[in-house]
Write a protein that holds these residues in place. Structure first.
Motif, PDB file in Angstrom:
ATOM      1  N   GLU A   1      16.279 -40.864 -77.584  1.00  0.00           N
ATOM      2  CA  GLU A   1      15.863 -41.556 -76.401  1.00  0.00           C
ATOM      3  C   GLU A   1      17.069 -42.347 -76.025  1.00  0.00           C
ATOM      4  O   GLU A   1      16.766 -42.816 -74.722  1.00  0.00           O
ATOM      5  CB  GLU A   1      14.692 -42.507 -77.325  1.00  0.00           C
ATOM      6  CG  GLU A   1      13.497 -41.680 -77.654  1.00  0.00           C
ATOM      7  CD  GLU A   1      12.480 -42.647 -78.178  1.00  0.00           C
ATOM      8  OE1 GLU A   1      12.630 -43.724 -78.551  1.00  0.00           O
ATOM      9  OE2 GLU A   1      11.486 -41.875 -78.769  1.00  0.00           O
TER      10      GLU A   1
ATOM     11  N   ASP B   1      22.872 -33.972 -77.786  1.00  0.00           N
ATOM     12  CA  ASP B   1      22.292 -33.095 -78.671  1.00  0.00           C
ATOM     13  C   ASP B   1      23.258 -33.153 -79.766  1.00  0.00           C
ATOM     14  O   ASP B   1      24.157 -32.264 -79.777  1.00  0.00           O
ATOM     15  CB  ASP B   1      22.010 -31.920 -78.002  1.00  0.00           C
ATOM     16  CG  ASP B   1      21.264 -30.908 -78.942  1.00  0.00           C
ATOM     17  OD1 ASP B   1      21.181 -31.154 -80.093  1.00  0.00           O
ATOM     18  OD2 ASP B   1      20.650 -29.705 -78.572  1.00  0.00           O
TER      19      ASP B   1
ATOM     20  N   GLN C   1      21.815 -38.763 -74.055  1.00  0.00           N
ATOM     21  CA  GLN C   1      21.055 -37.268 -73.726  1.00  0.00           C
ATOM     22  C   GLN C   1      21.927 -36.639 -74.963  1.00  0.00           C
ATOM     23  O   GLN C   1      21.835 -35.369 -74.452  1.00  0.00           O
ATOM     24  CB  GLN C   1      21.825 -36.972 -72.531  1.00  0.00           C
ATOM     25  CG  GLN C   1      20.925 -37.811 -71.271  1.00  0.00           C
ATOM     26  CD  GLN C   1      19.369 -37.783 -71.522  1.00  0.00           C
ATOM     27  OE1 GLN C   1      18.510 -36.669 -71.514  1.00  0.00           O
ATOM     28  NE2 GLN C   1      18.652 -39.105 -71.706  1.00  0.00           N
TER      29      GLN C   1
ATOM     30  N   LYS D   1      14.719 -35.039 -85.560  1.00  0.00           N
ATOM     31  CA  LYS D   1      14.844 -35.725 -84.132  1.00  0.00           C
ATOM     32  C   LYS D   1      15.670 -36.699 -83.548  1.00  0.00           C
ATOM     33  O   LYS D   1      15.742 -36.941 -82.558  1.00  0.00           O
ATOM     34  CB  LYS D   1      13.183 -36.167 -83.839  1.00  0.00           C
ATOM     35  CG  LYS D   1      13.039 -37.623 -84.534  1.00  0.00           C
ATOM     36  CD  LYS D   1      11.573 -38.258 -84.231  1.00  0.00           C
ATOM     37  CE  LYS D   1      11.507 -39.509 -84.613  1.00  0.00           C
ATOM     38  NZ  LYS D   1      10.192 -40.174 -84.070  1.00  0.00           N
TER      39      LYS D   1
ATOM     40  N   ASP E   1      18.493 -34.077 -82.296  1.00  0.00           N
ATOM     41  CA  ASP E   1      18.107 -33.281 -81.091  1.00  0.00           C
ATOM     42  C   ASP E   1      17.244 -33.703 -79.928  1.00  0.00           C
ATOM     43  O   ASP E   1      17.195 -33.190 -79.031  1.00  0.00           O
ATOM     44  CB  ASP E   1      17.750 -31.768 -81.606  1.00  0.00           C
ATOM     45  CG  ASP E   1      16.196 -31.624 -82.346  1.00  0.00           C
ATOM     46  OD1 ASP E   1      15.684 -32.752 -82.174  1.00  0.00           O
ATOM     47  OD2 ASP E   1      15.715 -30.551 -82.566  1.00  0.00           O
ATOM     48  N   ARG E   2      16.455 -34.902 -80.105  1.00  0.00           N
ATOM     49  CA  ARG E   2      15.604 -35.332 -79.097  1.00  0.00           C
ATOM     50  C   ARG E   2      15.851 -36.884 -79.085  1.00  0.00           C
ATOM     51  O   ARG E   2      14.875 -37.570 -79.329  1.00  0.00           O
ATOM     52  CB  ARG E   2      14.090 -34.998 -79.455  1.00  0.00           C
ATOM     53  CG  ARG E   2      14.017 -33.379 -79.223  1.00  0.00           C
ATOM     54  CD  ARG E   2      12.603 -32.930 -79.056  1.00  0.00           C
ATOM     55  NE  ARG E   2      11.698 -33.693 -80.020  1.00  0.00           N
ATOM     56  CZ  ARG E   2      11.502 -33.515 -81.283  1.00  0.00           C
ATOM     57  NH1 ARG E   2      12.490 -32.894 -82.056  1.00  0.00           N
ATOM     58  NH2 ARG E   2      11.065 -33.997 -82.052  1.00  0.00           N
TER      59      ARG E   2
END
Ligand code: MG
Ligand code: ZN
Length: 380
Positions: free
Chosen positions: A181, A186, A184, A175, A178-179
């Motif tokens: 906070e 990846d 943006q 995380k 790829d996710r």
């Protein structure tokens, strides 16, 4: 006459003592190969002190892979600002050879980025890899490849990992790639764009990965923290086997690999003896895989140590072999000397008592990074 009797008695006792100790020995000590190390594999059992090792051994039929190591030493684990180190400063001592403050990742105590042994190995054309049973951005692996003032800056650490052409990463924490906070990006996709083969637990099991020796490889074992071994985690010995064989094919110049048994520490913090032993025995399986690799060749130095002890663990009265009674003095790390086990070319460098930072210096020496040609290592 009494004099001769005594002499014969002593000779007889010596014969009995050494005769017994040889015939009883189940685990032969392996002789040291004499040449310098082409490959170095550093295994870190986070929080693994002598009581943790003893507990694992006495719960495993009085046997551990660690008994196969011919050289044993001790390091002093304190950090630049605390007698009790944390894992960030502890791993930075190994990676950079400097004492830094607790929480610092790959920085000197003045907060300047220090060159890690992994980065130097990359510069010199070696293959490199990191394997952990925590997230791959956790303090111990992070300190070999990232430079951040605080260990909890996981997304920054993940970004740092893309600045180094590391050949292999295996651990949790998908995380943070790829996710994210805080931006943006990846990084999962960015790694692919850089030419990496990237897989994770949701796409296929690690056992089914057939590495392509022409491409760097990342495998995420969990979205965040990997499971404890007691909840079904099995990948550390598999990853260790994969990593050694893959990295050996990645570069003719050799490789540097760090493998961490991360959760020994977590069981120590929780004061959970049984959990701790299960993590220790999993780590020992990984050690055995690495030794299997190293024993087939004469060019690989294997070092096993810990960053610090966790829990102030003891083995108390009332214990019997296979059924131990544990005590803990703390929920935190402690400051005892930490054992170091070494096998292979350059292993003799690791006997004695020294600072944790010396591990970095000894690895460089074994690699021959200090001088063009390493003098022959002493056998021990
Ligand atoms: Mg750790
Ligand atoms: Zn800890």
């Amino acid at each position: 006459m009494p004099f001769y009797n005594r002499i014969y008695g002593v000779i007889f006792l010596l014969f009995v003592f050494f005769g017994c100790s040889v015939s009883k020995s189940e685990h032969d000590v392996v002789p040291l190969p004499p040449n310098r190390a082409k490959n170095v594999i550093l295994l870190i059992g986070d929080g693994m002190g002598l009581a943790q090792i003893t507990a694992a051994m006495y719960n495993n039929g009085n046997h551990l892979s660690l008994e196969k190591f011919p050289v044993v030493g001790f390091h002093k684990s304190y950090s630049a600002n605390d007698l009790i180190t944390d894992s960030a400063a502890g791993a930075t001592a190994f990676s950079c050879g400097v004492k830094t403050y607790n929480n610092a990742i790959g920085l000197s105590k003045d907060s300047l980025a220090c060159k890690t042994i992994l980065e130097e190995a990359e510069e010199r054309g070696l293959a490199t890899g990191l394997v952990a049973t925590s997230t791959i951005v956790h303090a111990t692996p992070a300190a070999f490849i990232a430079h951040q003032k605080l260990r909890v800056l996981y997304e920054n650490i993940a970004s740092d990992m893309l600045n180094v052409d590391v050949d292999l990463l295996i651990g949790g924490g998908k995380k943070y790639f790829d996710r994210r906070e805080n931006d943006q990006r990846d990084l999962y996709q960015e790694l692919k764009d850089k030419g990496y083969r990237v897989y994770d637990y949701s796409t296929r099991p690690l056992e089914e990965i057939i590495p392509d020796k022409k491409r760097n490889l990342v495998y995420f074992t969990a979205d965040n923290l990997p499971l404890p071994v007691s909840a079904g985690r099995t990948y550390l010995p598999i990853a260790s086997n994969l990593a050694t064989n893959f990295l050996a094919k990645r570069s003719e110049n050799g490789f540097f690999l760090m493998i961490e048994g991360s959760q020994i520490d977590w069981a120590g913090h929780a004061n959970e003896g049984e959990l701790l032993v299960s993590e220790m025995l999993d780590f020992d399986k990984a050690i055995n895989k690495v030794l299997d690799f190293a024993r087939k060749r004469d060019d690989t130095l294997v070092i096993v140590t810990a960053d610090h002890e966790t829990g102030g663990m003891s083995i108390n009265q009332g214990s019997v072999m296979g059924e131990l009674k544990y005590g803990f003095t703390s929920n935190a790390h402690t400051g005892t000397l930490i054992p170091v086990f070494a096998y292979g070319p350059g292993a003799a460098l690791f006997s004695g008592i020294y600072e944790n930072t010396a591990i970095h210096d000894k690895i460089r020496k074994a690699f021959g990074f200090n001088t063009p040609i390493l003098p022959k290592a002493n056998s021990n």
